[in-house]
Design a protein around this motif. Sequence first.
Motif, PDB file in Angstrom:
ATOM      1  N   SER A   1       0.536  -1.065  -0.051  1.00  0.00           N
ATOM      2  CA  SER A   1      -0.097  -0.219  -0.146  1.00  0.00           C
ATOM      3  C   SER A   1       0.917   1.225  -0.067  1.00  0.00           C
ATOM      4  O   SER A   1       0.370   2.215  -0.748  1.00  0.00           O
ATOM      5  N   ARG A   2       1.825   1.010   0.478  1.00  0.00           N
ATOM      6  CA  ARG A   2       2.937   2.145   0.445  1.00  0.00           C
ATOM      7  C   ARG A   2       4.461   2.316  -0.099  1.00  0.00           C
ATOM      8  O   ARG A   2       5.065   3.058  -0.209  1.00  0.00           O
TER       9      ARG A   2
ATOM     10  N   PRO B   1       4.981   0.736  -3.390  1.00  0.00           N
ATOM     11  CA  PRO B   1       4.686  -0.174  -4.660  1.00  0.00           C
ATOM     12  C   PRO B   1       5.167  -0.368  -5.728  1.00  0.00           C
ATOM     13  O   PRO B   1       6.120   0.670  -5.851  1.00  0.00           O
TER      14      PRO B   1
ATOM     15  N   GLN C   1      10.582   1.641  -8.858  1.00  0.00           N
ATOM     16  CA  GLN C   1       8.807   2.830  -8.335  1.00  0.00           C
ATOM     17  C   GLN C   1       7.676   2.239  -9.552  1.00  0.00           C
ATOM     18  O   GLN C   1       7.806   2.261 -10.246  1.00  0.00           O
TER      19      GLN C   1
ATOM     20  N   LYS D   1       4.664   3.734  -8.030  1.00  0.00           N
ATOM     21  CA  LYS D   1       3.983   4.696  -7.335  1.00  0.00           C
ATOM     22  C   LYS D   1       3.759   5.646  -7.865  1.00  0.00           C
ATOM     23  O   LYS D   1       2.368   5.982  -8.196  1.00  0.00           O
ATOM     24  N   TYR D   2       4.432   5.607  -9.230  1.00  0.00           N
ATOM     25  CA  TYR D   2       4.826   7.460 -10.496  1.00  0.00           C
ATOM     26  C   TYR D   2       4.400   6.414 -11.904  1.00  0.00           C
ATOM     27  O   TYR D   2       5.500   6.255 -12.578  1.00  0.00           O
TER      28      TYR D   2
ATOM     29  N   SER E   1       1.334  11.231 -12.963  1.00  0.00           N
ATOM     30  CA  SER E   1       0.937  10.773 -11.596  1.00  0.00           C
ATOM     31  C   SER E   1       1.617  11.960 -11.457  1.00  0.00           C
ATOM     32  O   SER E   1       2.483  12.231 -11.151  1.00  0.00           O
TER      33      SER E   1
ATOM     34  N   ARG F   1      -2.886   2.937   6.172  1.00  0.00           N
ATOM     35  CA  ARG F   1      -2.283   2.819   5.473  1.00  0.00           C
ATOM     36  C   ARG F   1      -2.332   0.543   5.149  1.00  0.00           C
ATOM     37  O   ARG F   1      -2.156  -0.037   4.429  1.00  0.00           O
TER      38      ARG F   1
ATOM     39  N   GLN G   1       9.950   9.485  -1.920  1.00  0.00           N
ATOM     40  CA  GLN G   1       9.720  10.930  -2.493  1.00  0.00           C
ATOM     41  C   GLN G   1      10.908  12.034  -1.659  1.00  0.00           C
ATOM     42  O   GLN G   1      10.335  13.140  -2.065  1.00  0.00           O
TER      43      GLN G   1
END
Length: 407
Positions: free
Chosen positions: A280-281, A283, A298, A300-301, A306, A345, A369
């Motif tokens: 969930s955090r 990916p 990654q 996430k994007y 994204s 999460r 991030q």
Amino acid sequence: MKRYIAPIAAWILVAVGLSFTGGCSNFVQDIEPPIDEVQDQFLDESQIPYEIIGLQQQFGQGYGQSAMLGDLLSDQCFFDTRVQNATFPTYANIDQGNPLRDNNSTTAAMLPLGRAYYISKDLIERVNRIGTFQDESLRQQALYNAYLYGGLVRFTWASYYGLGPDQGGGFDEGGGPFVPSAQLYDRAVALWTEALQYANEVQQRTLYSLIARAHLYNGKYAQARDAAQRGMRPGDAPFVARYSTQDNNPWYFGGGRGRTQIVVADRFQAYLAADPAEASRIPIERAPSAAGTVFYRQAKYPDRESSLPIITWQENHLMLAELALRLDNDATRALTLVNEVRASRNLSPLSAVDLDVIYVERDKELFVQGQRLMDQRRFNRWHLPAGTWKYLEITERERLSNPNLGG
């Protein structure tokens, strides 16, 4: 050769492809000037929204690239030529802690930051010249954005760039002297404090979270806690950079499905093996690579559009948890805060927490991030040999144009 300085509109009219929630480039005079310009004297109140968009777009590109390269310099990501399409030596140099002055990847990240710096200053000056606005809310919006992103530029310089391996910082005036990171963090806080008077309630909480982060990275723990206590709350939407198919999220072509130059450290797959709910955090997905090799990138994007989180209420909670330990040795309070983040999460609660746990929780929660580089420095957990760079080197282009940077 004479130089022609493009007016501010050159940056605002090409930027409509990117929006946000929550040193200007030169042109050689003896070629055709850009056609997407408006003469500076014709910019009035009606053009202010476009200038705001230009500010957001330029910062988004500069910050996104800086955060991605910061994660590459940290132990969160790495470069390996066995990954399909991983070919940039500039990325390899950063990964090795030897970013080099002529690194064009770093230059590409710094240029839009310089433009955002210029636009933020111009926006304040332009609002003051216009004086009375027909739409007072537009004036408030302009000043909020100018001070917000002006502070974010200083924060980005302080966090990612430097003149030496351990000498972080940047500059606060075009062509001005080098300013160490500690002072730039303070200047960012001053600008965000100014922005508070133009912000609504939700925006104020975002500003306080940004102020808390700057104080935390600057080692000012009491001030950081005071700000974080007024910062973002559970349920607040993250403050993010939003991208488009014209202005891509830098991760898409840097370490994503568009092109995979950067892959993530092996420990993230280990985190998932230990607890699959961490997806969930964290990916991630298999990256195309040479036969017999396994790498993960990654996810996430996943798309050009994204969004990239700049700050979230979960990060604010983790800051409060860390500060409860550092200032009061209050492990009970810290554990409650960390478990609230984990619950958001859908992760099981922890039974105990200390600074080592905070370090790991930040690694997971703030995955790709851009915050890992600063965490490694301030927790004194550098992963490369002594003498390697802990900042992205301010590049030759900036040094040559500014004698204060040592040439």
